[in-house]
Design a protein around this motif. Structure first.
Motif, PDB file in Angstrom:
ATOM      1  N   LEU A 159       0.789  -1.244  -0.086  1.00  6.02           N
ATOM      2  CA  LEU A 159       0.127  -0.031   0.037  1.00  6.02           C
ATOM      3  C   LEU A 159       0.992   1.201   0.074  1.00  6.02           C
ATOM      4  O   LEU A 159       0.609   2.231  -0.760  1.00  6.02           O
ATOM      5  CB  LEU A 159      -0.885  -0.100   1.103  1.00  6.02           C
ATOM      6  N   VAL A 160       1.953   1.185   0.793  1.00  9.78           N
ATOM      7  CA  VAL A 160       2.801   2.336   0.890  1.00  9.78           C
ATOM      8  C   VAL A 160       3.576   2.615  -0.597  1.00  9.78           C
ATOM      9  O   VAL A 160       3.593   3.722  -0.994  1.00  9.78           O
ATOM     10  CB  VAL A 160       3.832   2.114   2.024  1.00  9.78           C
ATOM     11  N   ARG A 161       3.668   1.417  -1.042  1.00 13.08           N
ATOM     12  CA  ARG A 161       4.685   1.635  -2.381  1.00 13.08           C
ATOM     13  C   ARG A 161       3.479   1.972  -3.373  1.00 13.08           C
ATOM     14  O   ARG A 161       4.192   2.880  -4.279  1.00 13.08           O
ATOM     15  CB  ARG A 161       5.130   0.246  -2.858  1.00 13.08           C
ATOM     16  N   GLU A 162       2.463   1.543  -3.256  1.00 11.79           N
ATOM     17  CA  GLU A 162       1.316   2.133  -4.478  1.00 11.79           C
ATOM     18  C   GLU A 162       1.109   3.705  -4.231  1.00 11.79           C
ATOM     19  O   GLU A 162       1.048   4.430  -5.192  1.00 11.79           O
ATOM     20  CB  GLU A 162       0.164   1.136  -4.289  1.00 11.79           C
ATOM     21  N   ARG A 163       0.751   4.064  -3.052  1.00 11.90           N
ATOM     22  CA  ARG A 163       0.822   5.633  -2.730  1.00 11.90           C
ATOM     23  C   ARG A 163       1.869   6.270  -3.351  1.00 11.90           C
ATOM     24  O   ARG A 163       1.778   7.259  -3.853  1.00 11.90           O
ATOM     25  CB  ARG A 163       0.526   5.599  -1.051  1.00 11.90           C
ATOM     26  N   GLN A 164       2.961   5.728  -3.232  1.00 12.64           N
ATOM     27  CA  GLN A 164       4.225   6.509  -3.739  1.00 12.64           C
ATOM     28  C   GLN A 164       4.278   6.558  -5.089  1.00 12.64           C
ATOM     29  O   GLN A 164       4.621   7.762  -5.872  1.00 12.64           O
ATOM     30  CB  GLN A 164       5.539   5.814  -3.242  1.00 12.64           C
ATOM     31  N   ARG A 165       3.875   5.412  -5.849  1.00 10.40           N
ATOM     32  CA  ARG A 165       3.664   5.273  -7.107  1.00 10.40           C
ATOM     33  C   ARG A 165       2.697   6.371  -8.012  1.00 10.40           C
ATOM     34  O   ARG A 165       3.155   6.820  -8.800  1.00 10.40           O
ATOM     35  CB  ARG A 165       3.372   3.938  -7.589  1.00 10.40           C
ATOM     36  N   ARG A 166       1.593   6.545  -7.137  1.00 11.13           N
ATOM     37  CA  ARG A 166       0.648   7.337  -7.958  1.00 11.13           C
ATOM     38  C   ARG A 166       1.116   8.803  -7.479  1.00 11.13           C
ATOM     39  O   ARG A 166       0.496   9.730  -8.227  1.00 11.13           O
ATOM     40  CB  ARG A 166      -0.769   7.141  -6.885  1.00 11.13           C
ATOM     41  N   THR A 167       1.690   9.331  -6.230  1.00 10.25           N
ATOM     42  CA  THR A 167       1.695  10.518  -5.926  1.00 10.25           C
ATOM     43  C   THR A 167       3.169  11.129  -6.300  1.00 10.25           C
ATOM     44  O   THR A 167       3.537  12.340  -6.237  1.00 10.25           O
ATOM     45  CB  THR A 167       1.402  10.879  -4.470  1.00 10.25           C
ATOM     46  N   GLY A 168       4.194  10.006  -6.152  1.00  4.92           N
ATOM     47  CA  GLY A 168       5.512  10.705  -6.522  1.00  4.92           C
ATOM     48  C   GLY A 168       6.102  11.183  -5.194  1.00  4.92           C
ATOM     49  O   GLY A 168       7.217  11.984  -5.255  1.00  4.92           O
ATOM     50  N   CYS A 169       5.535  10.796  -3.833  1.00  5.66           N
ATOM     51  CA  CYS A 169       5.932  11.180  -2.668  1.00  5.66           C
ATOM     52  C   CYS A 169       7.450  10.859  -2.290  1.00  5.66           C
ATOM     53  O   CYS A 169       7.735   9.585  -2.911  1.00  5.66           O
ATOM     54  CB  CYS A 169       5.091  11.379  -1.416  1.00  5.66           C
ATOM     55  N   ALA A 170       8.156  11.423  -1.556  1.00  7.33           N
ATOM     56  CA  ALA A 170       9.385  10.645  -1.031  1.00  7.33           C
ATOM     57  C   ALA A 170       8.763  10.073   0.381  1.00  7.33           C
ATOM     58  O   ALA A 170       8.001  10.674   1.298  1.00  7.33           O
ATOM     59  CB  ALA A 170      10.229  11.750  -0.920  1.00  7.33           C
ATOM     60  N   ILE A 171       9.519   9.040   0.813  1.00 10.29           N
ATOM     61  CA  ILE A 171       9.411   8.282   1.842  1.00 10.29           C
ATOM     62  C   ILE A 171      10.775   8.128   2.830  1.00 10.29           C
ATOM     63  O   ILE A 171      11.800   7.625   1.997  1.00 10.29           O
ATOM     64  CB  ILE A 171       8.737   6.954   1.605  1.00 10.29           C
ATOM     65  N   LEU A 172      10.517   8.425   3.859  1.00  9.84           N
ATOM     66  CA  LEU A 172      11.741   8.028   4.992  1.00  9.84           C
ATOM     67  C   LEU A 172      11.222   6.782   5.756  1.00  9.84           C
ATOM     68  O   LEU A 172      10.279   7.100   6.456  1.00  9.84           O
ATOM     69  CB  LEU A 172      12.319   8.977   5.763  1.00  9.84           C
ATOM     70  N   PHE A 173      11.541   5.661   5.430  1.00  6.93           N
ATOM     71  CA  PHE A 173      11.258   4.472   5.812  1.00  6.93           C
ATOM     72  C   PHE A 173      12.206   4.089   7.243  1.00  6.93           C
ATOM     73  O   PHE A 173      13.352   3.553   6.907  1.00  6.93           O
ATOM     74  CB  PHE A 173      11.221   3.453   4.981  1.00  6.93           C
ATOM     75  N   VAL A 174      11.544   4.094   8.304  1.00  4.97           N
ATOM     76  CA  VAL A 174      12.508   3.744   9.569  1.00  4.97           C
ATOM     77  C   VAL A 174      12.067   2.451   9.814  1.00  4.97           C
ATOM     78  O   VAL A 174      10.861   2.078  10.062  1.00  4.97           O
ATOM     79  CB  VAL A 174      12.029   4.525  10.878  1.00  4.97           C
ATOM     80  N   THR A 175      13.073   1.384   9.952  1.00  6.76           N
ATOM     81  CA  THR A 175      12.741   0.092  10.205  1.00  6.76           C
ATOM     82  C   THR A 175      13.813  -0.736  10.795  1.00  6.76           C
ATOM     83  O   THR A 175      15.231  -0.341  10.560  1.00  6.76           O
ATOM     84  CB  THR A 175      12.130  -0.825   8.814  1.00  6.76           C
ATOM     85  N   HIS A 176      13.773  -1.736  11.321  1.00  7.06           N
ATOM     86  CA  HIS A 176      14.646  -2.873  11.669  1.00  7.06           C
ATOM     87  C   HIS A 176      14.605  -4.239  10.865  1.00  7.06           C
ATOM     88  O   HIS A 176      15.434  -5.072  11.304  1.00  7.06           O
ATOM     89  CB  HIS A 176      14.861  -3.151  13.038  1.00  7.06           C
ATOM     90  N   ASP A 177      13.526  -3.925  10.035  1.00 10.27           N
ATOM     91  CA  ASP A 177      13.364  -5.198   9.245  1.00 10.27           C
ATOM     92  C   ASP A 177      13.921  -4.973   7.934  1.00 10.27           C
ATOM     93  O   ASP A 177      13.358  -4.546   6.896  1.00 10.27           O
ATOM     94  CB  ASP A 177      11.642  -5.232   9.078  1.00 10.27           C
ATOM     95  N   LEU A 178      14.984  -5.780   7.795  1.00 11.16           N
ATOM     96  CA  LEU A 178      16.056  -5.720   6.547  1.00 11.16           C
ATOM     97  C   LEU A 178      15.295  -6.098   5.376  1.00 11.16           C
ATOM     98  O   LEU A 178      15.356  -5.484   4.402  1.00 11.16           O
ATOM     99  CB  LEU A 178      17.220  -6.526   6.974  1.00 11.16           C
TER     100      LEU A 178
END
Length: 315
Positions: free
Chosen positions: A192-211
């Motif tokens: 869902l996050v990836r699709e939202r980015q594809r539609r809008t061209g937004c930048a994402i700072l993805f904070v995670t410990h999940d490699l």
């Protein structure tokens, strides 16, 4: 080369402690372009979330941030609320790691959705249901009528993504958006996050410990330890051929878990405050020597797109 949407230079975050304020994050440098996803990875306590909160001016009480430069699309975020308030909730959005805590338990989901839509000036009667359908919610009317405690963690995370999506921000800080979700739901959330980015061209700072999640979602990754970035570069490069001993150790533990090893690989020591001098990985690194103890390494280029903070990159 296009101007970065976000530029950070020498960001530091100070937090209160029993013995007084101490620096929990220091020397953070990176840029983020439109349509790009940068992953901040590392153990819990490495400073990832504090870095994301500092960008939005949402640090905990008593904490403070300084930087040589902190700009978003030409706006100087160091000027504080006068600049941040008009941007936050419109052009800057955040997906928090605890979806339950993001909602008022006394208000229905519809109330939350309408509050967000009013901020965008969208007063269409079916707007909330439309945004929920965007994130795969089929029974939108039932969800809108529910209280937060009546929905699962996965459903609340979908609602939260719908709310952030309705804001149509240019930059989203996604702080551990798949924490405490099962593998199937976590994959759906990332999609869902990836699709939202594809539609809008937004930048994402993805904070995670999940490699594995960072590999699926990110264009680049920055590895943090003890409040400092020690390696940053293209996601495949860093995760397939890590050069910093901390990055290597982190990836080895994940591979050990994936292989179901009888004896799991682990790194020595515990995450904690950065040392007062020397390398931020000092005390946990098997290659540390006198130079590492006396001289903090600088973030230097192995190649133009791959940077490393280590005195012994070829060890």
């Amino acid at each position: 080369m296009p101007t970065p949407l976000l530029t950070i230079a020498d960001l530091a975050v100070s937090v209160p402690g029993p013995a007084g304020a101490w620096t929990a994050v220091a020397g953070i440098d990176f840029t983020l372009a439109r349509g790009e996803t940068l992953g901040l990875i590392g153990e819990s306590g490495s400073g990832k979330t504090l870095t994301g909160l500092a960008l939005l001016g949402l640090l905990p009480s008593g904490a403070s941030a300084t930087a040589r430069r902190l700009t978003f699309d030409g706006h100087d975020l160091l000027r504080g609320e006068a600049v941040l308030a008009p941007l936050r909730g419109r052009r800057l959005g955040m997906i928090v790691q605890d979806p339950v805590g993001a909602f008022n338990p006394a208000k229905r989901i519809g109330w939350h959705m309408r509050a967000v839509l009013r901020r965008r000036g969208d007063r269409r009667p079916d707007a909330a249901a439309r945004w929920l359908s965007e994130v795969g919610v089929r029974a939108a009317d039932q969800v809108l009528a529910a209280y937060p405690h009546q929905l699962s963690g996965g459903m609340l995370q979908r609602v939260l993504i719908a709310m952030v999506g309705a804001l149509e921000p240019d930059l989203i800080v996604a702080d551990e958006p798949t924490t405490n979700l099962d593998a199937v739901v976590a994959q759906q959330i990332l999609d869902l996050v990836r699709e939202r980015q594809r539609r809008t061209g937004c930048a994402i700072l993805f904070v995670t410990h999940d490699l594995p999640a960072a590999r699926r979602l990110c264009d680049r990754v920055a590895v943090m330890v003890a409040g400092t970035i020690v390696e940053i570069g293209p996601a495949d490069t860093v995760l397939d051929t890590p050069r910093h001993p901390y990055t290597r150790g982190l990836i080895a533990t994940v591979r050990s878990l994936a292989a179901r090893d009888t004896v799991l690989v682990e790194m020595a020591g515990e995450p904690g405050r950065p040392p007062t001098g020397g390398c931020p990985f000092l005390g946990r690194c098997p290659r540390a020597d006198a130079l590492c103890r006396s001289d903090p390494p600088r973030l230097s280029a192995l190649r133009p797109d791959h940077l490393l903070r280590c005195h012994h990159p070829d060890a």
